[in-house]
Enzyme design. Structure first.
Site: not given
Ligand code: F6R
Length: 260
Positions: A67, A143, A136, A138
């Protein structure tokens, strides 16, 4: 799903790196799907160390990131382009042309998303997808209530994700509201997935992913339908799992040939 609980996030990161390194050695032109955020940092540090100390060769590896924020130029300090360069690509011998990250400044976002999907197919599909999980539930930036069959597209972040990610920006208001993300269907097409989650803040999302009902309200729960998923946790992230003792037992009793 194979749930591997390690005493610390450092140890979990090393197990994840061993899984990735095994693939890179067995298939030097493998296609890796990569994540950003805090969670994979230990994995990337360990891969960089393996490159420096053990000569782990990334020159024929192709990568696709999950992403990117819409509206951030690749050289923006908080872009995922900058993140990947700093935390992995500048530390290993990856070939520039083999790096793929969605372009948050694309003029025609739907066309760009379609081209991203096509590039994954042209590369032969993703062999191994690294994933973090949002508090959450995702994966990527899919989301809650995302279509479980979705492909790469634009998404709107929830306020919870914006709050979680504000730490990477000077001000909370600077966090873009929109992102381009691989879809859940795109992620599910990967040959295998390695999910990393650390800390108590992830415990409920992890329980939903591993043991909860399959539901779009916890997008990661779709991984229950994937045939090859390893979930690497530290103790706090595993604290809400009902079957934690069973996962530990499975891991302890593993035949030698199945070990990482
Ligand atoms: C990042 C991504 C997100 C993160 C998630 C956890 O490329 O796709 O799904 O893996 O938001 O983020 P952290 O590791 O910062 O807790």
């Amino acid at each position: 799903m194979e749930v591997i609980i390690q005493p610390t996030r450092e140890e979990a990161g090393r197990v994840a790196a061993a899984i990735v390194a095994r693939l890179v050695r067995e298939k030097p032109d493998a296609v890796l799907g990569l994540a950003t955020g805090s969670t994979p940092l230990g994995l990337y540090r360990e891969l960089a160390r393996m490159h420096h100390d053990e000569g782990l060769d990334f020159s024929a590896i192709t990568t696709f990131n999950l992403d990117e924020y819409v509206g951030l130029a690749p050289d923006h300090p908080a872009s995922y382009h900058t993140f990947m360069r700093k935390n992995l690509f500048d530390q290993i011998n990856i070939t520039e042309e083999r790096i793929h990250i969605p372009n948050g400044s694309a003029q025609d976002i739907p066309a760009h998303c379609l081209a991203y999907e096509e590039a994954i197919i042209e590369a032969g599909g993703i062999d191994l997808q690294v994933l973090g999980i949002g508090s959450d539930g995702h994966i990527g930036f899919n989301e809650p209530t995302s279509s479980l069959a979705s492909r790469t597209r634009i998404k709107t972040l929830t306020q919870a994700t914006i709050d979680d990610n504000a730490r990477f920006f000077a001000n909370r208001e600077d966090v873009p509201v929109h992102v381009i993300t691989m879809g859940i269907g795109t992620i599910m097409d990967a040959g295998q997935c390695v999910v990393l989650a650390y800390g108590e803040a992830k415990a409920q999302a992890v329980a939903g992913m591993v043991e909860g009902p399959l539901t779009a309200i916890v997008p990661a729960s779709i991984l229950q339908m994937h045939p090859l998923v390893k979930v690497l946790l530290d103790e706090p992230a595993a604290s809400a799992l009902q079957k934690a003792d069973y996962y530990r037992r499975v891991h302890d009793m593993k035949p030698e040939w199945q070990r990482e």
